[in-house]
Design an enzyme around this catalytic site. Structure first.
Site, PDB file in Angstrom:
ATOM      1  N   ASP A   1       7.210  -7.199  -2.526  1.00  8.72           N
ATOM      2  CA  ASP A   1       8.651  -7.049  -2.347  1.00  8.72           C
ATOM      3  C   ASP A   1       9.254  -7.048  -3.745  1.00  8.72           C
ATOM      4  OD1 ASP A   1      11.314  -7.282  -1.349  1.00  8.72           O
ATOM      5  OD2 ASP A   1      10.515  -8.335   0.404  1.00  8.72           O
TER       6      ASP A   1
ATOM      7  N   ASP B   1      13.864  -3.953  -2.368  1.00  9.97           N
ATOM      8  CA  ASP B   1      15.006  -4.620  -1.738  1.00  9.97           C
ATOM      9  C   ASP B   1      16.307  -3.848  -2.000  1.00  9.97           C
ATOM     10  OD1 ASP B   1      15.859  -7.113  -0.364  1.00  9.97           O
ATOM     11  OD2 ASP B   1      17.006  -7.460  -2.188  1.00  9.97           O
TER      12      ASP B   1
ATOM     13  N   GLU C   1      14.294  -0.398   1.256  1.00  7.69           N
ATOM     14  CA  GLU C   1      15.118  -1.051   2.284  1.00  7.69           C
ATOM     15  C   GLU C   1      16.502  -0.402   2.271  1.00  7.69           C
ATOM     16  OE1 GLU C   1      16.930  -5.322   3.732  1.00  7.69           O
ATOM     17  OE2 GLU C   1      17.052  -4.707   1.653  1.00  7.69           O
TER      18      GLU C   1
ATOM     19  N   HIS D   1      12.763 -10.268   8.424  1.00  8.66           N
ATOM     20  CA  HIS D   1      13.251 -11.628   8.172  1.00  8.66           C
ATOM     21  C   HIS D   1      14.777 -11.720   8.142  1.00  8.66           C
ATOM     22  CE1 HIS D   1      13.319  -9.471   4.464  1.00  8.66           C
ATOM     23  NE2 HIS D   1      14.048 -10.419   3.901  1.00  8.66           N
ATOM     24  N   ASP D   2      15.466 -10.603   8.339  1.00 10.22           N
ATOM     25  CA  ASP D   2      16.934 -10.601   8.358  1.00 10.22           C
ATOM     26  C   ASP D   2      17.504 -10.336   9.744  1.00 10.22           C
ATOM     27  OD1 ASP D   2      16.992 -10.841   5.543  1.00 10.22           O
ATOM     28  OD2 ASP D   2      16.879  -8.669   5.296  1.00 10.22           O
TER      29      ASP D   2
END
Ligand code: TEU
Length: 534
Positions: free
Chosen positions: A99, A201, A264, A325-326
């Protein structure tokens, strides 16, 4: 097979390192823990793991606030632990995706410490500094994604710095070539250590409007939405110049062979597909979150798949995501029965699927009492917290579900005693078994990994509740039929054709032969091999 690149044929599994496996007793997962569980991932049948950030960080946003782009936080282990993880993963033919968080650093990153030291500092321009607005307040109306203004005034220099997220996450200035060069060096640092790619990200945030114009008001804003939605994010992100920046990163990866760049991007389809870049020089996989955002109905999902397939640029490879995870857990959103339909959908659509750890167990709702709230967003804007989707992986029925010898940083799901890998791995009826079979099917059938896609038109009385499509490759045709509703359905098969059930969400149906009619139980999905008239 025409397409053999690993990131096209394979399946990605996201690991949130705080929550996967603790090798000690501090209640927080770590790199050695992930290494210890690689055999599980190989058994499950995924091809690559994407690990959320483990870099040195004060953890204001649990690692998405990076204080050193080329290290490992002691909480998660050491660089040696990382090298071991990569070697052990590769030994099992698992790829490793990191990431990368280039939009913002931590306030504690040495670059930002220098940048804020004084206005003449050579690093001043590495971040986004602006003079106060005419009234002495923030330079414009941009808001933080986590609530409150996106500008924080620094007493020392009298200017404001921009942060799309927390004040502890100042945005870097990607218009500055020195920032680009430093970030490219960070990518090379990890590529040299053998990583197979990056999930970048908030990639659509990297460049902001040069004139810092105010964002327009959002006429559709409703009070239950996060505050950020008060404005349309027109000038603070998704600027045309960002494509150049992404092409620059992609070029760095190209020197290392078949590495993947995943971006992302939370944008509607027509904007999302521009991130493949000009002549595909952008993100290999601009993350497609549409399944998360579309109402869970057969007709809505069918329309979405059609729209996405039609919008893809020539040669652009599709991808699908159900959770991360969001986002609320898929099983919490659609319930346990439909979570199985979701699994079959994710793993049979055309394009690279990304699975979120724990979704293969059907992890569902979990109450986080207010005093246990850990997510900074949940603390700023109660109700929007992301803790429920970050609870520990559940391995067995032992203490703390085998996750840690200590007290886990977040609670387990209430049903952990039966909802864990050990209890579910030998159960033919478990969702874990279903995931494993789907992954096996995808490996065995080129039609699923690289085949074409075609929606199967259904009579109106079925189309509201059932979504059917075909995947075809090399003369083989697989038909996927998914019942999104709670009533049984009986669908006519083409005259003289038979369907052989390769896999059903309902144990016991697999292997059946269907002639004339395909009967679907409530909430049932099947993958059929179609055989022509006998
Ligand atoms: O997420 C970016 C992001 O846009 C989400 O937080 C989004 O606001 C939310 O999911 C609404 O749907 C990335 C990371 O995945 C997240 O964990 C970080 O907190 C954030 O960036 C900042 O780095």
């Amino acid at each position: 097979m025409p397409e053999t690149v690993w990131w096209k044929t394979g399946t990605v599994y996201q690991v949130y390192p705080r929550s996967f496996q603790d090798s000690g007793d501090d209640g927080v997962g770590d790199l050695a823990g992930i290494t210890a569980r690689l055999d599980y991932l190989a058994w499950l049948g995924v091809d690559a793991i994407w690990i959320s950030p483990f870099y040195p960080s004060p953890m204001a946003d649990f690692g998405y606030d990076v204080a050193d782009y080329c290290g490992v936080d002691p909480l998660f282990g050491t660089l040696d632990d990382f090298d071991r993880l990569v070697a052990e993963a590769h030994r099992r033919r698992l790829k490793v995706i990191l990431d990368f968080v280039p939009n913002h650093s931590s306030v504690l990153h040495p670059w930002f410490r220098e940048s804020r030291a004084d206005r003449e500092n050579p690093k001043r321009d590495w971040y986004v500094w602006r003079d106060p607005g005419p009234d002495g307040g923030p330079p414009n109306n941009w808001l933080s994604n986590f609530g409150g203004p996106a500008w924080t005034r620094d007493e020392a220099g009298g200017q404001y710095y921009y942060h799309a997220f927390l004040p502890e996450q100042p945005d870097l200035n990607w218009r500055n070539p020195a920032v680009r060069a430093a970030m490219h060096d960070a990518l090379r640092f990890w590529l040299e250590r053998g990583v197979d790619g990056f999930r970048v990200d908030v990639i659509w945030h990297l460049i902001k409007d040069e004139g810092f114009r105010d964002n327009p008001e959002n006429p559709g804003f409703a009070p239950h939405q996060p505050e950020i939605n008060r404005f349309e994010q027109v000038y603070s992100c998704d600027r045309p110049e960002v494509l150049d920046i992404i092409a620059g990163m992609r070029a760095v990866l190209r020197d290392y062979g078949e590495r993947v760049l995943i971006g992302e991007i939370y944008l509607p389809i027509e904007r999302l597909v521009s991130y493949y870049g000009t002549n595909l020089d952008g993100a290999d996989l601009p993350f497609n979150f549409q399944l998360i955002q579309t109402p869970w109905r057969a007709d809505a999902v069918a329309a979405l798949v059609e729209e996405y397939e039609a919008a893809l640029p020539e040669g652009g490879w599709p991808n699908w995501v159900l959770g991360n995870h969001d986002q609320p857990r898929i099983a919490a959103r659609v319930g346990p029965a439909q979570a199985r339909i979701a699994a079959m959908l994710l793993l049979t659509l055309r394009g690279t699927p990304t699975l979120y750890y724990g979704d293969e167990l059907g992890l569902g709702p979990v109450e986080i009492p207010p005093e246990r709230t850990r997510d900074p967003w949940g603390r700023n804007e109660p109700g929007h917290g992301r803790d429920p989707e970050r609870t520990p992986m559940q391995w067995d029925a032992g203490p703390q579900a085998g996750f840690s010898a200590g007290e886990p940083w977040l609670p387990l799901t209430p049903d952990w005693v039966c909802r864990n890998v050990e209890a579910m791995s030998d159960d033919p009826a478990s969702i874990l078994t279903l995931y494993r079979r789907l992954l096996g099917l995808r490996r065995d059938h080129g039609a699923l990994s690289v085949g074409g896609y075609r929606t199967v038109a259904l009579a109106p009385e079925h189309a509201e509740q059932v979504f059917a499509y075909e995947r075809a490759h090399d003369g083989a045709v697989l038909r996927v039929v998914l019942n999104f509703g709670g009533t049984g359905q009986s669908l006519p098969l083409e005259a003289g054709w038979a369907g052989h059930v390769l896999l059903s969400t309902h144990p016991g149906r697999t292997g059946a032969r269907e002639r004339g009619q395909l009967r679907l139980a409530p909430d049932e999905g099947v993958v059929l091999r179609l055989d022509g008239p006998a």
